[in-house]
Design an enzyme around this catalytic site. Structure first.
Site, PDB file in Angstrom:
ATOM      1  N   GLU A 261      81.235  56.376  36.247  1.00 51.40           N
ATOM      2  CA  GLU A 261      81.114  55.174  35.412  1.00 51.40           C
ATOM      3  C   GLU A 261      79.958  54.392  35.999  1.00 51.40           C
ATOM      4  O   GLU A 261      80.081  53.797  37.078  1.00 51.40           O
ATOM      5  CB  GLU A 261      82.386  54.322  35.495  1.00 51.40           C
ATOM      6  CG  GLU A 261      83.635  54.998  34.966  1.00 51.40           C
ATOM      7  CD  GLU A 261      83.599  55.203  33.473  1.00 51.40           C
ATOM      8  OE1 GLU A 261      82.843  54.519  32.780  1.00 51.40           O
ATOM      9  OE2 GLU A 261      84.326  56.090  33.001  1.00 51.40           O
ATOM     10  N   CYS A 300      79.845  45.515  34.129  1.00 44.30           N
ATOM     11  CA  CYS A 300      79.127  46.686  33.617  1.00 44.30           C
ATOM     12  C   CYS A 300      79.104  46.669  32.100  1.00 44.30           C
ATOM     13  O   CYS A 300      78.252  47.296  31.481  1.00 44.30           O
ATOM     14  CB  CYS A 300      79.803  47.950  34.119  1.00 44.30           C
ATOM     15  SG  CYS A 300      81.560  47.970  33.761  1.00 44.30           S
TER      16      CYS A 300
HETATM   17  P1  NAP Z   1      76.738  50.862  44.244  1.00 41.45           P
HETATM   18  O1  NAP Z   1      75.812  50.250  45.196  1.00 41.45           O
HETATM   19  O2  NAP Z   1      76.304  52.057  43.503  1.00 41.45           O
HETATM   20  O3  NAP Z   1      78.084  51.158  45.079  1.00 41.45           O
HETATM   21  C1  NAP Z   1      79.240  51.639  44.463  1.00 41.45           C
HETATM   22  C2  NAP Z   1      80.152  52.286  45.486  1.00 41.45           C
HETATM   23  O4  NAP Z   1      79.534  53.469  46.006  1.00 41.45           O
HETATM   24  C3  NAP Z   1      80.456  51.420  46.703  1.00 41.45           C
HETATM   25  O5  NAP Z   1      81.809  51.609  47.052  1.00 41.45           O
HETATM   26  C4  NAP Z   1      79.539  51.981  47.771  1.00 41.45           C
HETATM   27  O6  NAP Z   1      80.004  51.758  49.078  1.00 41.45           O
HETATM   28  C5  NAP Z   1      79.596  53.447  47.435  1.00 41.45           C
HETATM   29  N1  NAP Z   1      78.486  54.246  47.945  1.00 41.45           N
HETATM   30  C6  NAP Z   1      77.195  53.885  48.089  1.00 41.45           C
HETATM   31  N2  NAP Z   1      76.470  54.930  48.550  1.00 41.45           N
HETATM   32  C7  NAP Z   1      77.334  55.964  48.695  1.00 41.45           C
HETATM   33  C8  NAP Z   1      77.195  57.313  49.148  1.00 41.45           C
HETATM   34  N3  NAP Z   1      76.018  57.815  49.508  1.00 41.45           N
HETATM   35  N4  NAP Z   1      78.307  58.082  49.199  1.00 41.45           N
HETATM   36  C9  NAP Z   1      79.507  57.613  48.831  1.00 41.45           C
HETATM   37  N5  NAP Z   1      79.700  56.336  48.396  1.00 41.45           N
HETATM   38  C10 NAP Z   1      78.624  55.529  48.320  1.00 41.45           C
HETATM   39  O7  NAP Z   1      77.205  49.833  43.112  1.00 41.45           O
HETATM   40  P2  NAP Z   1      77.668  48.299  43.282  1.00 41.45           P
HETATM   41  O8  NAP Z   1      76.456  47.524  43.685  1.00 41.45           O
HETATM   42  O9  NAP Z   1      78.894  48.217  44.114  1.00 41.45           O
HETATM   43  O10 NAP Z   1      78.099  47.910  41.814  1.00 41.45           O
HETATM   44  C11 NAP Z   1      77.222  47.443  40.818  1.00 41.45           C
HETATM   45  C12 NAP Z   1      76.900  48.519  39.802  1.00 41.45           C
HETATM   46  O11 NAP Z   1      78.102  49.125  39.323  1.00 41.45           O
HETATM   47  C13 NAP Z   1      76.206  48.014  38.561  1.00 41.45           C
HETATM   48  O12 NAP Z   1      75.121  48.852  38.269  1.00 41.45           O
HETATM   49  C14 NAP Z   1      77.256  48.113  37.463  1.00 41.45           C
HETATM   50  O13 NAP Z   1      76.744  48.301  36.159  1.00 41.45           O
HETATM   51  C15 NAP Z   1      78.060  49.262  37.904  1.00 41.45           C
HETATM   52  N6  NAP Z   1      79.427  49.201  37.374  1.00 41.45           N
HETATM   53  C16 NAP Z   1      79.816  50.095  36.420  1.00 41.45           C
HETATM   54  C17 NAP Z   1      81.111  50.032  35.902  1.00 41.45           C
HETATM   55  C18 NAP Z   1      81.582  51.011  34.862  1.00 41.45           C
HETATM   56  O14 NAP Z   1      82.790  51.089  34.642  1.00 41.45           O
HETATM   57  N7  NAP Z   1      80.725  51.746  34.207  1.00 41.45           N
HETATM   58  C19 NAP Z   1      81.994  49.064  36.366  1.00 41.45           C
HETATM   59  C20 NAP Z   1      81.562  48.165  37.323  1.00 41.45           C
HETATM   60  C21 NAP Z   1      80.267  48.243  37.828  1.00 41.45           C
HETATM   61  P3  NAP Z   1      79.444  50.538  49.978  1.00 41.45           P
HETATM   62  O15 NAP Z   1      79.772  49.299  49.241  1.00 41.45           O
HETATM   63  O16 NAP Z   1      80.191  50.687  51.243  1.00 41.45           O
HETATM   64  O17 NAP Z   1      77.969  50.769  50.095  1.00 41.45           O
END
Ligand code: NAP
Length: 511
Positions: A261, A300
């Protein structure tokens, strides 16, 4: 009562609360910049945690029927509902949420758990799924086939985004637990406090079988090196991280199922009939403003692009601007670095589109406030359709005719949701058909549901959440359909009486 000193978050792994090595990452209050908690997963035995969940939690859950597992979800909802004030307070301090923002995250999670407790109870004593009934396969009527779904025998790894630490945890966990699959949750570090505190409330209450629910506070570390065939990974976050996870050599090597997602440039479309002064025009303006300001635009599903007939554009800009002036408090974004990223996005948009509104606010370097910004673009201005600016920012995009409006909506490259505002039933229906191929959900609003619809950005447990293309090609929720992600579909071929007996023990769920 919540301590004023930064608290140290622990992880719950292999049935024990454990603390990672070192000082860990700082979790801040985005309204003040103050550190409220710390989290480290360094040195933790993540391989052991996954093994424990697979070997202890999974079998224990799968000994229960759907109805028994649904009962556990109901108990989790009750435990969480009893401490709602505490969760709202953590959401305020660690996510900067207003009370309304916190309600979407916290109350939304409890509502989702209750939904699956209720719909799961109706599945009764069955413990696996059927997709249709037995079918004759050959001339001999006794030789038949039946598609069943059996729970996967691995662990559900849930990697979540920072914007919904509560809802993100429970909307995924509810479905996996109901399916009979143990969960290892990895909330985003920046806002993990709420997810960890809620998990502790549930483990303290002793509701779930040992190993059914684990949580990692801090980074994912080398978690993905320990996934195994039979596990399922559900990720929510940016498309960049989603891609890294999907392409991870071990995730690919073990061929585990992955649901992504990701981010999304959602659109809301004002119909050609919805002239200024009509009720539907006002409903559209209210929705755009609500989506820009709720959770400071960090959803999102938020409206990034407001598609409007060119002739109405000036009136739309004026109406949104005055509604933004009157809008209540807008929360800060999650962190100063997130604020800087949003401001950089606003500067990039300014190069391509016209800034038509910016709300003023006092600048404070330590706090993460971003003043809401509205842009206008005429036609297809690439950056408007390509860059997700995760804050209180939207662009009014003009269109000449419905065909151009649909093409512009599709320019998001695949989105979670589009909404259409019109009093013309034929236009609404045609829009749903035209937008369906590039959107996971389409909300149609006419005045008859103006006050009763749940909103463009609100995800309901009974409806599909996810979207094609850029949005990740994922599917979550959708009521009990969501159970299929945690089940393997198998075509069973054999004698009719055996298949009839098998079918009588399964429950049929639409896919
Ligand atoms: P993110 O930076 O991509 O991080 C998401 C998750 O992935 C966090 O738990 C992060 O952990 C983890 N992560 C990062 N690098 C990783 C790796 N190499 N291996 C495993 N896990 C890893 O996203 P965010 O900044 O938290 O959230 C914002 C984004 O999410 C926006 O783009 C938004 O559109 C999207 N979003 C989408 C939805 C949907 O349902 N489609 C819902 C909500 C948000 P750490 O925090 O420990 O780095």
């Amino acid at each position: 009562m919540i301590a004023a000193e930064p608290i140290v978050l622990e992880s719950y792994l292999a049935g024990k609360w454990v603390r990672g090595d070192g000082e860990g990452a700082a979790l801040v209050d985005p309204a003040t910049g103050e550190t409220v908690a710390r989290a480290s997963s360094d040195g933790l035995d993540l391989a052991g945690a996954l093994r424990y969940a697979r070997e202890i939690g999974g079998p224990a859950l799968r000994r229960l029927s759907f109805a028994e597992r649904a009962e556990l979800l109901g108990k989790i909802a009750d435990v969480l509902a009893a401490r709602k004030d505490e969760w709202h307070e953590i959401a305020r301090r660690n996510s900067g949420n207003t009370p309304a923002d916190a309600a979407i995250d916290v109350d939304g999670a409890i509502g989702t758990l209750k939904y699956f407790a209720k719909t799961g109870a109706a599945l009764g004593s069955a413990s696996f799924l059927a997709d249709g009934g037995p079918q004759r396969l050959a001339r001999d009527a006794n030789f038949q086939g039946l598609h069943i779904g059996v729970p996967i025998d691995g662990v559900a790894i849930h990697i979540n985004a920072y914007n919904f630490p509560s809802w993100g945890l429970w909307e995924k966990a509810a479905v996996a637990l109901l399916a009979g699959v143990p969960v290892v949750a990895k909330p985003a570090t920046a806002t993990a406090w709420l997810a960890v505190a809620m998990t502790r409330a549930v483990t303290d209450a002793g509701i779930l079988p040992d190993g059914a629910l684990s949580i990692i506070a801090g980074s994912a570390g080398d978690l993905l090196l320990f996934v195994k065939f039979g596990d399922a990974l559900a990720f929510t976050g940016s498309s960049e991280t989603g891609e890294t996870i999907r392409e991870h050599p071990h995730v690919r090597g073990e061929n585990i199922r992955v649901n992504v997602e990701a981010d999304s440039l959602n659109a809301s479309l004002l119909g050609p009939d919805a002239a200024p002064g009509t009720p539907v025009f006002d409903l559209f303006v209210r929705e755009v403003v609500r989506e820009m300001t709720t959770k400071a635009g960090q959803k999102c599903t938020a409206i990034r692009r407001a598609l409007v007939p060119a002739a109405f554009a000036d009136a739309v800009v004026a109406a949104i601007s005055s509604a933004l002036d009157a809008a209540p408090e807008v929360a800060p974004v999650v962190s100063p670095s997130s604020r800087d990223a949003v401001e950089a996005g606003i500067r990039a948009l300014q190069e391509a589109a016209t800034l038509v509104y910016r709300r003023r606010h006092g600048a404070d370097e330590k706090a993460a406030y971003v003043a809401p910004a509205l842009f206008r673009a005429d036609g297809d201005v690439p950056v408007v359709h390509d860059a997700e600016i995760f804050g209180p920012v939207a662009t009014v995009v003009t269109y000449r005719d419905p065909a151009e409006a649909y093409a512009l909506a599709r320019r998001g490259g695949g989105s979670l949701v589009a909404s259409v505002f019109s009093a013309d039933p034929a236009f609404l229906a045609a829009s749903a058909a035209a937008l369906g191929a590039s959107h996971g959900r389409v909300l149609l609003v006419d005045p008859s549901i103006g006050e009763s619809h749940t909103g463009h950005g609100i995800v309901l447990p009974s409806c599909l959440h996810g979207g094609p293309g850029r949005a990740g090609n994922g599917e979550e929720l959708g009521g009990l359909r969501g159970l299929w992600f945690y089940h393997q579909r198998t075509a069973v071929q054999g004698p009719a009486p055996v298949l009839a007996e098998l079918a009588s023990r399964a429950v049929e769920i639409a896919r």
